[in-house]
Design an enzyme around this catalytic site. Structure first.
Site, short mmCIF file in Angstrom:
data_model
loop_
_atom_site.label_atom_id
_atom_site.label_comp_id
_atom_site.label_asym_id
_atom_site.label_seq_id
_atom_site.Cartn_x
_atom_site.Cartn_y
_atom_site.Cartn_z
N CYS A 2 0.85 -1.18 0.00
CA CYS A 2 0.00 0.00 0.00
C CYS A 2 0.89 1.24 0.00
O CYS A 2 1.99 1.23 0.56
CB CYS A 2 -0.96 0.06 1.18
SG CYS A 2 -2.06 -1.35 1.28
N ARG A 27 3.38 0.28 -5.31
CA ARG A 27 3.17 -0.37 -4.01
C ARG A 27 1.81 -1.06 -3.91
O ARG A 27 1.50 -1.69 -2.91
CB ARG A 27 3.27 0.68 -2.89
CG ARG A 27 4.59 1.38 -2.83
CD ARG A 27 4.61 2.37 -1.70
NE ARG A 27 4.57 1.70 -0.42
CZ ARG A 27 5.64 1.28 0.23
NH1 ARG A 27 6.83 1.46 -0.28
NH2 ARG A 27 5.51 0.69 1.39
N TRP A 70 -3.14 -2.48 -1.84
CA TRP A 70 -2.85 -3.84 -2.29
C TRP A 70 -3.65 -4.72 -1.35
O TRP A 70 -3.38 -4.78 -0.15
CB TRP A 70 -1.36 -4.14 -2.19
CG TRP A 70 -1.01 -5.49 -2.73
CD1 TRP A 70 -0.96 -5.88 -4.04
CD2 TRP A 70 -0.66 -6.65 -1.97
NE1 TRP A 70 -0.61 -7.20 -4.14
CE2 TRP A 70 -0.41 -7.70 -2.89
CE3 TRP A 70 -0.52 -6.91 -0.62
CZ2 TRP A 70 -0.04 -8.98 -2.49
CZ3 TRP A 70 -0.15 -8.19 -0.22
CH2 TRP A 70 0.09 -9.21 -1.16
N ASN A 96 -1.34 1.68 5.94
CA ASN A 96 -0.49 0.67 5.30
C ASN A 96 -0.06 -0.31 6.39
O ASN A 96 0.46 0.12 7.41
CB ASN A 96 0.73 1.36 4.68
CG ASN A 96 1.71 0.37 4.08
OD1 ASN A 96 1.38 -0.79 3.87
ND2 ASN A 96 2.92 0.83 3.82
N GLY A 97 -0.27 -1.60 6.16
CA GLY A 97 0.14 -2.59 7.17
C GLY A 97 -1.01 -3.49 7.53
O GLY A 97 -2.00 -3.59 6.79
N GLU A 477 15.36 -17.27 -12.53
CA GLU A 477 15.03 -15.84 -12.59
C GLU A 477 14.26 -15.51 -13.88
O GLU A 477 13.28 -14.77 -13.86
CB GLU A 477 16.33 -15.02 -12.45
CG GLU A 477 16.21 -13.53 -12.69
CD GLU A 477 15.18 -12.83 -11.80
OE1 GLU A 477 14.67 -13.42 -10.84
OE2 GLU A 477 14.86 -11.66 -12.12
N LYS A 481 10.40 -14.11 -14.15
CA LYS A 481 10.06 -12.89 -14.88
C LYS A 481 9.00 -13.17 -15.94
O LYS A 481 8.07 -12.39 -16.13
CB LYS A 481 11.34 -12.36 -15.51
CG LYS A 481 11.49 -10.90 -15.60
CD LYS A 481 12.29 -10.18 -14.59
CE LYS A 481 11.85 -10.33 -13.18
NZ LYS A 481 12.83 -9.87 -12.23
N GLU A 484 5.71 -13.65 -14.15
CA GLU A 484 5.27 -12.43 -13.45
C GLU A 484 4.60 -11.43 -14.38
O GLU A 484 3.59 -10.85 -14.03
CB GLU A 484 6.50 -11.80 -12.78
CG GLU A 484 6.24 -10.54 -12.01
CD GLU A 484 7.52 -9.98 -11.38
OE1 GLU A 484 8.63 -10.30 -11.85
OE2 GLU A 484 7.39 -9.20 -10.42
N HIS A 500 14.91 -36.22 -14.50
CA HIS A 500 14.37 -36.81 -13.27
C HIS A 500 12.90 -36.45 -13.05
O HIS A 500 12.42 -36.48 -11.92
CB HIS A 500 15.22 -36.37 -12.07
CG HIS A 500 16.65 -36.83 -12.18
ND1 HIS A 500 17.01 -38.15 -12.05
CD2 HIS A 500 17.79 -36.16 -12.46
CE1 HIS A 500 18.32 -38.27 -12.22
NE2 HIS A 500 18.81 -37.08 -12.47
N LYS A 601 5.18 -3.78 -5.90
CA LYS A 601 6.63 -3.68 -5.93
C LYS A 601 7.26 -3.99 -4.58
O LYS A 601 8.29 -4.65 -4.51
CB LYS A 601 7.01 -2.26 -6.38
CG LYS A 601 8.50 -2.01 -6.50
CD LYS A 601 9.03 -2.59 -7.77
CE LYS A 601 10.51 -2.38 -7.95
NZ LYS A 601 11.08 -3.42 -8.82
#
Ligand code: AGP
Length: 606
Positions: A2, A27, A70, A96-97, A477, A481, A484, A500, A601
């Site tokens: 947030c 955010r 968020w 926020n939190g 990575e 990406k 995402e 395997h 983010k």
């Protein structure tokens, strides 16, 4: 998560708050809202989605606050967006939190006759403040009592209709900054998103209560003791939010890597010596450590995997690595000869913060690989390396990951020289790492070709990304990406692990992105590629072999790029190819590249 943004001045423009929220959209962008105290009372606007969907209004007031959400405790609807108001309608509050004991607080307030219009944790806050005011508290006492009554982490600002010339702030655990301009004071969730006119800023410590007016900031702790804020100069570049010739921040940030790698290296290699200023006081103790634990989340964790391998193979220290969210709850053997290396771009990731607390309790020392000075993680570490990647706006981390890997390689070779790495290898690394910006630009020069490859494969439902040794981590990575931002399912695997299990999935519908370093057991990766080809799998080959050097039967598409011989530097170059592939898969699939769905983010909740 947030984002919070607010201002107090003779005239606060609603649109200034909206712009602040747009800057903070990284955010969270599930919903947004603004409250402005005007002569006619408090006006509130809310929207579902990104703050750009808030209406443009020519409204001014004396204090205004805004919030990007968020979603955690309830769906991302307009109704659940902040600001939240108290039962008496006098308090408009953004948060926020997380309030962990909100159910209990809600019951407490319901017993006193309060009613609630949402299921969120936040709604208890304005009502609890109202409750304490009704008990005879003044505003500051009500804030102190409220802060002590709730459990969790929070950054809160609110407007009270009876005090239309001040903004009120409570802080415990979520980042908050106060910025001063000539005619106004601002509050913001980060130090980068203040308007240009802000000249100085201060990071607010935990357990503080602030009353902010246009020409004064009163601070006290939760016992009512008065304190003074220390302000520092704001030396932050104005062009962070300027896209220039780029379509998206992600593209801009990929392209900027030449400059930021140069900046990360500046002054750090002198007379064949690696100088890391932030480590001077602790490098000896670090070099004597019994074990080093690398941690981070998401891409920062992938960078940590690279760092741990380099520290073990080159630095000759015993290393392990674990995602911070797991490490925090794992009872590893840790003592005062253990160093924890935390990797975080934002410096605010809750899982990493929790990890630091846990490891410290067991005696470990903490080295931060940080990009955000003054961030919570920066402040919690014993020493650190600033990766100098500049502000990242796009939710997908690119240039920060490159510089995180770079910082950890410099550290590994610095320690390695003490611990037995040959001077020849050390010197070869130094010369090669200084060519990294050049190698990166060679990749970026191939963007059109990468774009075309992505257009061809954009409808793939699944991608396997394979590599061996350090390239396994680049595979992970790249897969992260791709998932995402393009929402194509992707898995990053060691080539050796393919047979395997995952090989069962390979057929002519699967896209395989294969990472092949001609200087590190290439024949082993070649065999893995043959196994894929034999099952009809499509292969996009990323390699430092030239087109002439590689048999064209083993790939469908080739991205050949120049590197040196050091496998870690090569890995960083291949990673940039992965960044561009994921960017163009996302574009071809019409995704919101910088703001992928369901993400944010900075992940300041567990
Ligand atoms: C990467 O593209 C992600 N958005 C994400 O995995 C990120 O790296 C992670 O959340 C860690 O963030 P931090 O570096 O700010 O701690």
């Amino acid at each position: 998560m947030c984002g919070i943004f607010g201002s107090v001045a003779d005239k606060v423009e609603y649109n200034t708050i909206k712009q602040g929220l747009k800057n903070l959209a990284y955010r969270g962008y599930d919903s947004a809202g603004i409250a402005v105290a005007t002569n006619g009372g408090v006006v509130i606007e809310r929207t579902e989605g990104h703050p750009k969907f808030l209406p443009d209004l020519g409204l001014t007031g004396t204090v205004a606050i805004g919030h990007n959400r968020w979603a955690t405790h309830s769906p991302p609807t307009k109704e659940n967006s902040h600001p939240y108001t108290s039962n008496d309608n006098k308090i408009s509050l953004v948060h926020n939190g997380i309030i962990e004991n909100y159910a209990e607080v809600r019951r407490f307030l319901e017993e006193k006759g309060f009613t609630f219009y949402s299921q969120t944790d936040t709604e208890v806050l304005p009502n609890l403040i109202q409750f304490y005011l009704s008990q005879g508290d003044n505003l500051q006492a009500a804030m102190r009592h409220t802060a002590k009554h709730v459990e969790g982490a929070f950054g809160v600002i609110f407007i009270h209709a009876d005090h239309p010339n001040q903004m009120n702030l409570m802080k415990l655990g979520s980042p908050m900054y106060v910025g001063r301009a000539d005619e106004a004071v601002y509050v913001c969730s980060d130090a980068y998103s203040f308007p240009e006119e802000v000249k100085t800023f201060s990071s607010i410590d935990d357990s503080k209560i602030l009353i902010i007016r246009k020409d004064s900031v009163d601070v006290q702790d939760l016992n009512g003791t008065k304190l003074t804020l220390i302000f520092e100069e704001k030396n932050i570049s104005a062009d962070t939010y300027c896209l220039g010739k780029h379509e998206h921040y992600m593209q801009k940030e990929i392209h900027e890597q030449f400059d930021y790698v140069v900046s990360a290296l500046a002054g750090r290699i002198r007379d064949a010596e690696i100088k890391l200023g932030g480590l001077e006081d602790c490098v000896e103790s670090f070099a004597e450590s019994k074990q080093v634990i690398f941690t981070g989340c998401g891409s920062a964790h992938n960078a940590a995997l690279v760092g741990a391998l380099a520290m073990e193979e080159v630095g000759r220290l015993m290393c392990r690595q674990m995602p911070a969210g797991e490490l925090k709850y794992t009872d590893l053997l840790v003592d005062d000869k253990t160093w924890l290396i935390t990797v975080s771009q934002s410096g605010e990731t809750a899982d990493v913060i929790g990890c630091i607390k846990n490891m410290r309790n067991k005696g470990a020392k903490v080295l931060g690989v940080v990009n955000t000075p003054n961030s919570t993680i920066y402040q919690m570490t014993d020493c650190g390396i600033h990766i100098r990647a500049g502000k990242e706006v796009s939710v997908a981390s690119t240039k920060a990951v490159t510089n995180q890997m770079l910082a950890m390689l410099l550290l590994a070779y610095k320690i390695g020289l003490e611990n037995g790495c040959s001077y020849r290898d050390y010197k070869a690394f130094l010369s090669e790492v200084q060519k990294l910006p050049y190698f990166i630009n060679k990749v970026i020069a191939q963007e059109q070709k990468i774009r075309d490859i992505c257009e061809h494969y954009k409808d793939s439902k699944t991608a396997f990304v394979i590599g061996r040794n350090v390239l396994e981590f680049i595979a992970k990575e790249t897969a992260l990406k791709v998932k995402e931002i393009s929402y194509i399912h992707a898995e990053g695997y060691s080539g050796s692990e393919l047979k395997h299990g995952p090989l069962a999935l390979i057929d002519d519908k699967i896209m395989n992105i294969c990472l092949l370093d001609k200087n590190f057991y290439p024949e082993k990766t070649m065999s893995n590629i043959e196994e894929i080809r034999a099952r009809g799998g499509k292969v996009i080959l990323i390699t430092n072999y030239t087109k002439q050097e590689v048999d064209n039967k083993i790939y469908d598409r080739l991205i050949s790029t120049e590197t040196g011989e050091n496998k870690f530097v090569t890995a960083m170059v291949f990673n940039v190819v992965g960044q561009l592939l994921s960017y163009h898969f996302a574009l071809h699939n019409g995704r919101d590249v910088d703001l992928p769905r369901n993400l944010a983010k900075s992940v300041t909740v567990e």
